[in-house]
Design a protein around this motif. Structure first.
Motif, PDB file in Angstrom:
ATOM      1  N   ASP A  70       0.865  -1.184   0.000  1.00 42.81           N
ATOM      2  CA  ASP A  70       0.000   0.000   0.000  1.00 42.81           C
ATOM      3  C   ASP A  70       0.906   1.240   0.000  1.00 42.81           C
ATOM      4  N   ASP A  72       1.146   4.476   0.332  1.00 45.23           N
ATOM      5  CA  ASP A  72       0.420   5.639   0.853  1.00 45.23           C
ATOM      6  C   ASP A  72       1.240   6.929   0.775  1.00 45.23           C
ATOM      7  N   HIS A 143      -6.931   2.794  -3.855  1.00 48.44           N
ATOM      8  CA  HIS A 143      -6.709   2.899  -2.402  1.00 48.44           C
ATOM      9  C   HIS A 143      -7.119   4.296  -1.925  1.00 48.44           C
ATOM     10  N   HIS A 147      -6.276   8.856   1.032  1.00 48.48           N
ATOM     11  CA  HIS A 147      -6.355   7.962   2.186  1.00 48.48           C
ATOM     12  C   HIS A 147      -7.455   8.405   3.146  1.00 48.48           C
ATOM     13  N   HIS A 279       3.603  -1.891   3.612  1.00 45.39           N
ATOM     14  CA  HIS A 279       3.666  -0.475   3.261  1.00 45.39           C
ATOM     15  C   HIS A 279       5.124  -0.124   2.976  1.00 45.39           C
TER      16      HIS A 279
HETATM   17 ZN   LIG Z   1      -3.045   2.724   3.100  1.00 40.72          ZN
END
Ligand SMILES: [Zn+2]
Length: 325
Positions: A70, A72, A143, A147, A279
């Motif tokens: 992920d 982010d 995603h 966020h 992540h």
């Molecule tokens: Zn995330």
């Protein structure tokens, strides 16, 4: 859905607490007075349907391994209005150091992965997105926009952000995303309806099983595949660290290896699915990447393992099953 307000209750102690207002105050205040029908209607809104584990995986393989990252970057901080360059730099590390390191590792073992990317992260890090796409075997999935926490949004806001994210990823990658991992696994009361409207193939945010399953809505088939996640198969609880908000002790990477390897062993024995959520900003550090490499090597010592993207696995269980549309 619920809106949470932060209300100061003591000027001297700077204490705050959250008060959640329900859409239906009567239900919110007294769930202990609900009838069984009311309780069932709430919990059955989104449920696990049939197990979609196939008789065998492609080529007679025994387990499907879905590595996911992920990406982010700075979006969690942006969402929380934490505008500190210090916090942003942790997100920058994800793009600057971790993504190249992860891509090199996946190259070394010639395996695919799925990258779930908030649209704002993709827009901030177009070169890294192109680097992922250029490998021609990885997947980029939805995603969120920045966020966002879906449960704090109206259905209209959540839907707008999902469509905007879809368009952005499609334009940046040249391919329409087919799956979603909701930001922070925050699957709202509206998320499933939006997923269905968008015609997405799968979600990877729910936790009702270790095996792939079909999502039911009010007891009815949706055709949407779930590739479930779990906190113990996520790097954040082990490696995340928040200086001021809570104690988050660092754990030896090989202690995490022990948990993940044991989970994999059982998935292999059961012939089902192993989904790992990572992540870049957490797993991408040197000692942890060494652990991840050891885990990949360990899984490859087993006969007949199938490393695949979430998309490949979702297509296989859906089309192979033949009983959901
Ligand atoms: Zn995330």
């Amino acid at each position: 859905m619920k809106k949470c307000l932060l209300i100061p209750i003591s000027l001297s102690a700077l204490m705050i607490f959250s008060v959640c207002c329900a859409k239906n105050p009567t239900q919110e205040e007294k769930p202990w007075e609900w009838s069984l029908e009311q309780v069932q209607s709430e919990v059955n809104r989104v449920r696990a349907g049939k197990d979609l584990t196939p008789e065998s995986w492609p080529g007679g393989t025994r387990v499907a391994i879905a590595l996911s990252f992920d990406f982010d970057a700075e979006t969690n901080a942006l969402r929380d209005l934490n505008l500190s360059p210090g916090t942003f730099s942790q997100g920058e590390y994800a793009a600057r150091v971790a993504i190249p390191r992860i891509l090199a590792l996946l190259d070394k073992y010639d395996i695919p992965a799925s990258f779930f990317v908030p649209a704002v992260s993709a827009l901030l890090h177009k070169e890294e997105i192109q680097a992922i796409v250029s490998k021609n075997r990885h997947e980029i999935g939805l995603h969120g926009w920045i966020h966002e926490r879906n449960s704090l949004l109206s259905e209209h806001e959540e839907s707008d952000l999902m469509y905007k994210s879809f368009d952005t990823l499609k334009e940046l990658t040249g391919k329409a995303p087919v799956g979603i991992r909701t930001p922070s696994w925050d699957f709202s009361q509206h998320t499933l309806a939006i997923i269905k409207e968008m015609g997405l193939l799968y979600d990877s945010s729910l936790m009702a099983d270790d095996r792939p399953y079909e999502i039911l809505e009010d007891g009815k088939s949706t055709g949407v595949v779930e590739l479930p996640v779990e906190w113990l198969l996520d790097d954040y609880p082990y490696f995340g660290f928040s200086r001021y908000s809570s104690v988050r002790p660092h754990i030896k990477p090989m202690d995490v290896f022990a948990v993940w390897a044991a989970e994999f062993e059982k998935a292999y024995d059961e012939g089902t699915l192993f989904v790992l959520t990572m992540h870049p900003k957490y797993i991408g550090h040197r000692s942890r990447m060494s652990m991840l490499e050891t885990l990949i090597q360990y899984m490859q010592t087993h006969d007949q393992v199938w490393f695949a993207t979430h998309e490949e696995i979702a297509r296989y269980v859906k089309e192979g099953d033949g009983t959901i549309e």
